[in-house]
Design an enzyme around this catalytic site. Structure first.
Site, PDB file in Angstrom:
ATOM      1  N   PHE A 134      69.839  43.780  30.915  1.00  0.00           N
ATOM      2  CA  PHE A 134      70.495  44.255  29.679  1.00  0.00           C
ATOM      3  C   PHE A 134      69.545  44.525  28.682  1.00  0.00           C
ATOM      4  CE2 PHE A 134      73.316  41.308  32.299  1.00  0.00           C
ATOM      5  CZ  PHE A 134      74.249  42.152  32.502  1.00  0.00           C
TER       6      PHE A 134
ATOM      7  N   HIS B 186      75.338  32.903  25.056  1.00  0.00           N
ATOM      8  CA  HIS B 186      75.574  33.341  23.888  1.00  0.00           C
ATOM      9  C   HIS B 186      76.885  32.587  23.207  1.00  0.00           C
ATOM     10  CE1 HIS B 186      72.080  35.490  24.375  1.00  0.00           C
ATOM     11  NE2 HIS B 186      72.885  36.908  24.072  1.00  0.00           N
TER      12      HIS B 186
ATOM     13  N   HIS C 139      67.182  37.320  21.124  1.00  0.00           N
ATOM     14  CA  HIS C 139      67.836  38.537  21.621  1.00  0.00           C
ATOM     15  C   HIS C 139      69.007  38.589  21.078  1.00  0.00           C
ATOM     16  CE1 HIS C 139      68.258  41.762  24.898  1.00  0.00           C
ATOM     17  NE2 HIS C 139      67.859  42.348  23.892  1.00  0.00           N
TER      18      HIS C 139
ATOM     19  N   GLY D 189      74.462  32.074  35.972  1.00  0.00           N
ATOM     20  CA  GLY D 189      75.147  33.262  35.019  1.00  0.00           C
ATOM     21  C   GLY D 189      75.777  32.675  33.948  1.00  0.00           C
TER      22      GLY D 189
END
Length: 206
Positions: free
Chosen positions: A17, A139, A164, A72
């Site tokens: 990404f 996040h 990021h 993930g």
């Protein structure tokens, strides 16, 4: 083609990404770090950013350490926006990005040390001062704060912190990385360096 060029080309072609300009900015920031120590990233996904860091490590005689449980983040789970069913391990029913990560970083296996663990599990065992810390894990607000609390203090004075997916406007993206960035800057211990896109770069001063 030099090895650095090969690694950067592999990074550009790898799944992930991170936009190319942000990846090259991460490479440049890692290449410019003036203090000794390894480069450590929290959150590896399939290894794209690890290759950008590996290119810098190759040029500066460092190692890259990547920390990820490879199950993930929330947005990658079934029913969420970035879920990829082909990454689900049929034996466990869980997401597993480790095979894809290994395939991606194969050109840099001598430069990249992969730790398969949650960052908060590894952090108490880690004592080597970091030259660069790249925060790109889950996040959610809770996990972003946890990564900040566990790892920022391990950055050497003069070292570089890269964060990021920092989006000041909530319409552009989640606010957890922006919260990390603002808290770190407000501490008075860091000076902001030039960033690119959603990548913020800071130097630890004390």
């Amino acid at each position: 083609m030099s090895r650095t060029e090969e690694l950067l080309a592999a990074a550009a072609a790898a799944p992930g990404f991170m936009p190319a300009d942000e990846g090259l900015a991460l490479y440049a920031a890692a290449r410019a770090v003036p203090v000794p120590g390894p480069l450590l990233e929290i959150g590896s996904w399939m290894g794209k950013s690890a290759l950008y860091l590996a290119a810098a490590a190759h040029e500066t005689g460092r190692q890259v350490v990547t920390v990820d449980h490879h199950r993930g983040s929330e947005e990658h789970q079934p029913g969420w926006e970035y879920h990829q069913p082909e990454l689900v391990d049929a034996a466990t029913g869980q997401l597993d990005t480790l095979p894809s990560f290994r395939a991606t970083v194969h050109p840099a296996e001598d430069l990249v040390v992969a730790v398969v663990a949650r960052s908060e599990t590894l952090a108490p065992l880690w004592s080597t001062p970091l030259a660069l810390l790249f925060l790109d894990g889950s996040h959610t607000e809770e996990s972003a704060r946890r990564d900040q609390d566990a790892w920022v203090a391990k950055l050497a004075v003069g070292g570089t912190l890269a964060v990021h997916d920092v989006f000041p406007d909530p319409a552009d993206g989640g606010q957890a990385p922006f919260g990390v960035y603002t808290r770190v800057l407000a501490s008075g211990d860091f000076t902001e360096l030039p960033g690119t896109g959603s990548l913020r770069v800071l130097r630890r001063d004390r």
